[in-house]
Design a protein around this motif. Structure first.
Motif, PDB file in Angstrom:
ATOM      1  N   VAL A  37       0.862  -1.177   0.000  1.00 47.20           N
ATOM      2  CA  VAL A  37       0.000   0.000   0.000  1.00 47.20           C
ATOM      3  C   VAL A  37       0.899   1.227   0.000  1.00 47.20           C
ATOM      4  O   VAL A  37       1.817   1.335   0.809  1.00 47.20           O
ATOM      5  CB  VAL A  37      -0.938   0.022   1.225  1.00 47.20           C
ATOM      6  N   GLU A  38       0.640   2.138  -0.929  1.00 43.24           N
ATOM      7  CA  GLU A  38       1.382   3.391  -1.003  1.00 43.24           C
ATOM      8  C   GLU A  38       0.747   4.460  -0.129  1.00 43.24           C
ATOM      9  O   GLU A  38       1.414   5.186   0.578  1.00 43.24           O
ATOM     10  CB  GLU A  38       1.387   3.882  -2.463  1.00 43.24           C
ATOM     11  N   LYS A  39      -0.590   4.554  -0.223  1.00 50.10           N
ATOM     12  CA  LYS A  39      -1.304   5.589   0.515  1.00 50.10           C
ATOM     13  C   LYS A  39      -2.756   5.160   0.659  1.00 50.10           C
ATOM     14  O   LYS A  39      -3.297   4.500  -0.206  1.00 50.10           O
ATOM     15  CB  LYS A  39      -1.220   6.904  -0.266  1.00 50.10           C
ATOM     16  N   ASN A  56     -16.058   5.648   2.570  1.00 46.65           N
ATOM     17  CA  ASN A  56     -15.313   5.403   1.343  1.00 46.65           C
ATOM     18  C   ASN A  56     -13.830   5.420   1.670  1.00 46.65           C
ATOM     19  O   ASN A  56     -13.354   6.338   2.341  1.00 46.65           O
ATOM     20  CB  ASN A  56     -15.598   6.484   0.293  1.00 46.65           C
ATOM     21  N   TYR A  57     -13.105   4.419   1.188  1.00 43.64           N
ATOM     22  CA  TYR A  57     -11.653   4.355   1.349  1.00 43.64           C
ATOM     23  C   TYR A  57     -11.002   4.485  -0.020  1.00 43.64           C
ATOM     24  O   TYR A  57     -11.372   3.759  -0.953  1.00 43.64           O
ATOM     25  CB  TYR A  57     -11.234   3.032   2.005  1.00 43.64           C
ATOM     26  N   TYR A  58     -10.064   5.407  -0.132  1.00 39.66           N
ATOM     27  CA  TYR A  58      -9.308   5.625  -1.361  1.00 39.66           C
ATOM     28  C   TYR A  58      -7.912   5.055  -1.115  1.00 39.66           C
ATOM     29  O   TYR A  58      -7.193   5.532  -0.244  1.00 39.66           O
ATOM     30  CB  TYR A  58      -9.239   7.112  -1.689  1.00 39.66           C
ATOM     31  N   ILE A  59      -7.551   4.021  -1.872  1.00 36.41           N
ATOM     32  CA  ILE A  59      -6.313   3.289  -1.622  1.00 36.41           C
ATOM     33  C   ILE A  59      -5.443   3.305  -2.872  1.00 36.41           C
ATOM     34  O   ILE A  59      -5.911   2.980  -3.962  1.00 36.41           O
ATOM     35  CB  ILE A  59      -6.623   1.832  -1.221  1.00 36.41           C
ATOM     36  N   THR A  60      -4.185   3.693  -2.707  1.00 33.20           N
ATOM     37  CA  THR A  60      -3.203   3.622  -3.783  1.00 33.20           C
ATOM     38  C   THR A  60      -2.226   2.516  -3.401  1.00 33.20           C
ATOM     39  O   THR A  60      -1.686   2.516  -2.309  1.00 33.20           O
ATOM     40  CB  THR A  60      -2.459   4.965  -3.949  1.00 33.20           C
ATOM     41  N   ALA A  66       2.440 -10.598 -13.157  1.00 31.61           N
ATOM     42  CA  ALA A  66       3.086 -11.915 -13.077  1.00 31.61           C
ATOM     43  C   ALA A  66       3.770 -12.310 -14.384  1.00 31.61           C
ATOM     44  O   ALA A  66       4.754 -13.039 -14.370  1.00 31.61           O
ATOM     45  CB  ALA A  66       2.060 -12.972 -12.698  1.00 31.61           C
ATOM     46  N   SER A  67       3.284 -11.815 -15.520  1.00 28.01           N
ATOM     47  CA  SER A  67       3.870 -12.236 -16.793  1.00 28.01           C
ATOM     48  C   SER A  67       5.074 -11.399 -17.218  1.00 28.01           C
ATOM     49  O   SER A  67       5.951 -11.892 -17.912  1.00 28.01           O
ATOM     50  CB  SER A  67       2.817 -12.223 -17.903  1.00 28.01           C
ATOM     51  N   THR A  68       5.130 -10.117 -16.801  1.00 34.37           N
ATOM     52  CA  THR A  68       6.227  -9.239 -17.243  1.00 34.37           C
ATOM     53  C   THR A  68       7.115  -8.762 -16.103  1.00 34.37           C
ATOM     54  O   THR A  68       8.140  -8.144 -16.351  1.00 34.37           O
ATOM     55  CB  THR A  68       5.672  -7.996 -17.963  1.00 34.37           C
ATOM     56  N   ALA A  69       6.711  -8.980 -14.873  1.00 33.09           N
ATOM     57  CA  ALA A  69       7.414  -8.516 -13.668  1.00 33.09           C
ATOM     58  C   ALA A  69       7.381  -6.997 -13.523  1.00 33.09           C
ATOM     59  O   ALA A  69       8.058  -6.443 -12.662  1.00 33.09           O
ATOM     60  CB  ALA A  69       8.850  -9.022 -13.623  1.00 33.09           C
ATOM     61  N   ALA A  70       6.600  -6.320 -14.356  1.00 31.34           N
ATOM     62  CA  ALA A  70       6.462  -4.862 -14.244  1.00 31.34           C
ATOM     63  C   ALA A  70       5.624  -4.525 -13.016  1.00 31.34           C
ATOM     64  O   ALA A  70       4.663  -5.217 -12.689  1.00 31.34           O
ATOM     65  CB  ALA A  70       5.810  -4.297 -15.495  1.00 31.34           C
ATOM     66  N   ILE A  71       6.014  -3.457 -12.327  1.00 30.36           N
ATOM     67  CA  ILE A  71       5.268  -2.982 -11.159  1.00 30.36           C
ATOM     68  C   ILE A  71       4.347  -1.853 -11.625  1.00 30.36           C
ATOM     69  O   ILE A  71       4.794  -0.908 -12.264  1.00 30.36           O
ATOM     70  CB  ILE A  71       6.216  -2.457 -10.066  1.00 30.36           C
ATOM     71  N   GLU A  72       3.067  -1.965 -11.300  1.00 30.81           N
ATOM     72  CA  GLU A  72       2.073  -0.950 -11.645  1.00 30.81           C
ATOM     73  C   GLU A  72       1.519  -0.345 -10.355  1.00 30.81           C
ATOM     74  O   GLU A  72       1.442  -1.009  -9.330  1.00 30.81           O
ATOM     75  CB  GLU A  72       0.912  -1.563 -12.428  1.00 30.81           C
ATOM     76  N   THR A  73       1.099   0.906 -10.440  1.00 35.94           N
ATOM     77  CA  THR A  73       0.442   1.569  -9.326  1.00 35.94           C
ATOM     78  C   THR A  73      -1.047   1.655  -9.627  1.00 35.94           C
ATOM     79  O   THR A  73      -1.445   2.066 -10.722  1.00 35.94           O
ATOM     80  CB  THR A  73       1.017   2.976  -9.104  1.00 35.94           C
ATOM     81  N   PHE A  74      -1.858   1.236  -8.665  1.00 38.01           N
ATOM     82  CA  PHE A  74      -3.308   1.210  -8.827  1.00 38.01           C
ATOM     83  C   PHE A  74      -3.981   2.159  -7.837  1.00 38.01           C
ATOM     84  O   PHE A  74      -3.432   2.457  -6.777  1.00 38.01           O
ATOM     85  CB  PHE A  74      -3.845  -0.199  -8.577  1.00 38.01           C
ATOM     86  N   GLN A  75      -5.188   2.573  -8.201  1.00 38.74           N
ATOM     87  CA  GLN A  75      -6.044   3.349  -7.306  1.00 38.74           C
ATOM     88  C   GLN A  75      -7.344   2.572  -7.142  1.00 38.74           C
ATOM     89  O   GLN A  75      -7.900   2.074  -8.115  1.00 38.74           O
ATOM     90  CB  GLN A  75      -6.348   4.721  -7.894  1.00 38.74           C
ATOM     91  N   ALA A  76      -7.804   2.468  -5.913  1.00 40.22           N
ATOM     92  CA  ALA A  76      -9.048   1.747  -5.645  1.00 40.22           C
ATOM     93  C   ALA A  76      -9.951   2.592  -4.762  1.00 40.22           C
ATOM     94  O   ALA A  76      -9.481   3.359  -3.920  1.00 40.22           O
ATOM     95  CB  ALA A  76      -8.750   0.415  -4.962  1.00 40.22           C
ATOM     96  N   LEU A  77     -11.243   2.442  -4.964  1.00 34.30           N
ATOM     97  CA  LEU A  77     -12.250   3.041  -4.103  1.00 34.30           C
ATOM     98  C   LEU A  77     -13.050   1.895  -3.510  1.00 34.30           C
ATOM     99  O   LEU A  77     -13.651   1.096  -4.240  1.00 34.30           O
ATOM    100  CB  LEU A  77     -13.165   3.970  -4.896  1.00 34.30           C
TER     101      LEU A  77
END
Length: 110
Positions: A37-39, A56-60, A66-77
């Motif tokens: 969790v970033e924030k 409401n929870y806002y989560i970054t 899993a296929s490319t090992a790239a790290i992505e940043t997501f935002q969720a509500l």
């Protein structure tokens, strides 16, 4: 019941809704593994007309593809209330929001 802390949210235009669904469709189905969790922030408890109360929870957060090992940043509500807890939305964080805080956006320097 009037809630003095209620902040009305603007409605999305048809164009914004189309752009949202285009982004969702372009994302495809990938296999991500949660990293950290970033924030996280919350929008205080509120009640709606049906007397359903919740937060409401806002989560970054970061996750690894899993296929490319790239790290992505997501935002969720996430809505947490009675009697429902549900993920309202989740998306890859737009790059236009990645330069927050003390970082300088190269496009803004001239």
């Amino acid at each position: 019941m009037f809630d003095e802390n209620y902040i009305p949210r603007p409605q999305m235009t048809d164009e914004e809704i189309k752009r949202y669904y285009d982004q969702v469709n372009e994302s495809g189905n990938k296999n991500f593994k949660f990293k950290e969790v970033e924030k996280a922030n919350s929008e205080g408890d509120y009640c709606i007309v049906t007397l359903t109360c919740g937060t409401n929870y806002y989560i970054t957060f970061k996750a690894k593809d899993a296929s490319t090992a790239a790290i992505e940043t997501f935002q969720a509500l996430v809505y947490d209330g009675e009697p429902v807890r549900e993920v309202k939305s989740i998306q890859v964080k737009p790059t236009s929001y990645s330069n927050q805080g003390n970082e300088v956006d190269e496009d803004q320097t001239a």
